[in-house]
Scaffold this active site. Structure first.
Site, PDB file in Angstrom:
ATOM      1  CD  GLU A  75      -3.111  -1.059   2.015  1.00 41.81           C
ATOM      2  OE1 GLU A  75      -3.028  -0.296   2.986  1.00 41.81           O
ATOM      3  OE2 GLU A  75      -4.093  -1.777   1.784  1.00 41.81           O
ATOM      4  CB  SER A  78       8.837   4.462  15.697  1.00 45.06           C
ATOM      5  OG  SER A  78       8.227   4.863  14.532  1.00 45.06           O
ATOM      6  CG  LEU A  79      10.751   7.384  22.192  1.00 47.74           C
ATOM      7  CD1 LEU A  79      12.027   6.576  22.376  1.00 47.74           C
ATOM      8  CD2 LEU A  79      10.950   8.813  22.715  1.00 47.74           C
ATOM      9  CB  CYS A 137       4.614  -1.946  16.224  1.00 45.82           C
ATOM     10  SG  CYS A 137       6.319  -1.609  15.755  1.00 45.82           S
ATOM     11  CB  CYS A 171       1.446  -1.537  13.566  1.00 43.87           C
ATOM     12  SG  CYS A 171       1.697  -1.519  11.792  1.00 43.87           S
ATOM     13  CB  SER A 201       9.717   6.418  10.181  1.00 43.41           C
ATOM     14  OG  SER A 201       9.351   6.067  11.483  1.00 43.41           O
ATOM     15  CG  ASN A 203      -4.779   6.948  13.097  1.00 42.37           C
ATOM     16  OD1 ASN A 203      -5.503   7.925  13.183  1.00 42.37           O
ATOM     17  ND2 ASN A 203      -3.509   7.018  12.730  1.00 42.37           N
ATOM     18  CB  CYS A 233       0.407   6.730  11.526  1.00 37.61           C
ATOM     19  SG  CYS A 233       1.480   7.859  10.699  1.00 37.61           S
ATOM     20  N   GLY A 264       6.202  -2.102   6.381  1.00 39.10           N
ATOM     21  CA  GLY A 264       7.559  -2.627   6.474  1.00 39.10           C
ATOM     22  C   GLY A 264       8.512  -1.750   7.259  1.00 39.10           C
ATOM     23  CB  CYS A 309       6.011  -5.130   8.985  1.00 43.77           C
ATOM     24  SG  CYS A 309       7.349  -4.393   9.948  1.00 43.77           S
TER      25      CYS A 309
HETATM   26  S1  SF4 Z   1       4.733   0.274  12.873  1.00 42.89           S
HETATM   27 FE1  SF4 Z   1       6.142  -0.008  11.129  1.00 42.89          FE
HETATM   28  S2  SF4 Z   1       7.784  -1.278  11.994  1.00 42.89           S
HETATM   29 FE2  SF4 Z   1       6.066  -1.479  13.399  1.00 42.89          FE
HETATM   30  S3  SF4 Z   1       4.947  -3.324  12.697  1.00 42.89           S
HETATM   31 FE3  SF4 Z   1       4.001  -1.525  11.695  1.00 42.89          FE
HETATM   32  S4  SF4 Z   1       5.016  -1.375   9.716  1.00 42.89           S
HETATM   33 FE4  SF4 Z   1       6.310  -2.679  11.028  1.00 42.89          FE
END
Ligand code: SF4
Length: 427
Positions: free
Chosen positions: A106, A289-290, A189, A192, A266, A365, A408, A236, A185
């Site tokens: 995407e 990405s903290l 996280c 995500c 990032s 989100n 995001c 990714g 990915c």
């Molecule tokens: S936030 Fe970025 S690094 Fe983390 S799982 Fe999602 S796509 Fe992967």
């Protein structure tokens, strides 16, 4: 612009060998293999990267016989293809982009960006501030009564739009393209949606840069006239596909013509790759990405912290040289009552003390199947205020494309569970 997305389909993806993604010196070798002189390579590079052709038939600077030879050898242009799209009420567009082997990623188009560059000292940041000033000068009434695509429009310059870029002709000052670097990915996280896919494969440098070319074509963008920013923040982890990510940067800067100062990468925090990145001669701005103020919370939110903790990551980030006006960006996704409380803001200030750092706060989100809750507006306000009052620049990223899962942490191939809407004409 075409009405139907399927009219955008170009050269069938049967060609397994893509010219798009090859450096001029590699094209020269290819031409030599076909008994051709080096200038033919420059003609190919000009056509695929500057004119952004999508089919060998359009490569008219080459003789038909040579094109036929390339085709017979399995070559095609090989630019990734936008096969579906969804358009948000805020103008953001999310694309499903098909790669040569049928895999999809995407890519997101955000006219006027999401404010992510504010305060990082870049050209894009100065433009953001200029635009905010203009918007600040609009009366409440005009803001309420104007449509989205007009409320950021500057003074009209007259009816002759021949010499302006496609963006300005449509009332935008700039656009940001968010690109993917992997199919899925592996980082996992917890906030995500992409993480739920797992990892399928890395993209090639040509596939990463090719997403940009496909989106530029879709919007008729003129490089040199339109202001385009790029963020490597799609599906990714770019630093787990390091060499191809760097290759894509080289293609984008040297061949397509977008300066690295307009790009931000990032990372979730791949410590050895950050140190390697510090040595790169051609380098987009870095954002880490903290997303947490201490290792305990970060391990829950981003399990990769068990491999490289916050202190290790900050040490690595400090090795990346900064330009005169540059600031390091830290992205911080605010998750309701997980990392958004005053004690977390205090810890963030301690962690980043002494660094030329700015923070982008991202209000999380929501996504299907993810257990977090959105932070309360008052908690977001307090968090930001505490940072700013302590002298730390902190900006809240404008959420873009929430209604189409383009924001995001929301990128996932939702096509299987909810077909993307076919796009209608943008104007
Ligand atoms: S936030 Fe970025 S690094 Fe983390 S799982 Fe999602 S796509 Fe992967």
């Amino acid at each position: 612009m075409s009405n139907k997305i399927n009219e955008l389909a170009h050269e069938p993806q049967a060609s397994s060998l893509a010219l798009f993604g090859m450096f001029p010196e590699e094209l020269k070798e290819l031409m030599a293999e076909h008994g051709q002189k080096g200038y033919r390579a420059m003609q190919i590079a000009e056509a695929i990267y500057r004119q952004r052709i999508t089919s060998l038939d359009e490569l008219t600077t080459l003789p038909t016989t040579l094109r036929d030879e390339l085709r017979a050898a399995g070559y095609g242009v090989g630019m990734p293809e936008i096969v579906q799209a969804a358009r948000s009420v805020d103008g953001t567009e999310r694309y499903l982009v098909r790669l040569g082997d049928g895999e999809t990623v995407e890519t997101v188009w955000m006219p006027d960006g999401d404010g992510g560059e504010r305060g990082d000292g870049s050209e894009a940041s100065a433009e953001e501030e200029e635009a905010e000033g203009l918007e600040g000068n609009l009366s409440e009434f005009s803001r309420e009564t104007s449509g989205h695509r007009h409320d950021r429009r500057g003074p009209m310059r007259g009816p002759d739009l021949r010499n302006v870029g496609a963006l300005e002709a449509n009332g935008y000052r700039r656009a940001t393209i968010c690109i993917s670097s992997q199919v899925g990915c592996a980082v996992n996280c917890q906030f995500c949606l992409t993480a739920k896919l797992g990892i399928k494969r890395n993209l090639t440098g040509g596939e990463i840069a090719g997403q940009v070319a496909a989106v530029l074509n879709r919007h008729g963008v003129k490089i040199g006239k339109d202001r385009i920013n790029l963020v490597f923040m799609g599906m990714g982890e770019p630093f787990l596909n390091y060499d191809q990510f760097i290759r894509s940067v080289q293609l984008l800067v040297k061949q397509i013509g977008i300066p690295e100062s307009r790009m931000t990468v990032s990372t979730s925090g791949i410590e050895p790759a950050i140190r390697k990145y510090a040595q790169e001669p051609l380098r987009p701005k870095l954002a880490l990405s903290l997303n947490a103020s201490n290792d305990v919370v970060r391990e829950q939110v981003m399990p990769i912290t068990r491999k490289w903790n916050i202190a290790q990551l900050l040490d690595a980030v400090k090795t990346v040289p900064l330009g005169k006006r540059e600031w390091v960006t830290f992205e911080y996704v605010l998750l309701g009552e997980v990392n958004d409380q005053p004690e977390h803001a205090r810890e963030v200030l301690e962690l980043l003390a002494g660094m030329r750092a700015k923070i982008n706060l991202i209000v999380w989100n929501p996504g299907p199947g993810i257990a977090y809750t959105q932070p309360k507006p008052e908690d977001v306000a307090v968090f930001q205020k505490m940072l700013i009052e302590a002298g730390m620049p902190a900006y809240i990223r404008r959420p873009r494309g929430r209604d189409i899962y383009a924001a995001c942490g929301q990128l996932k191939r939702t096509v299987e569970e909810k077909p993307l809407v076919e796009i209608q004409a943008a104007s």
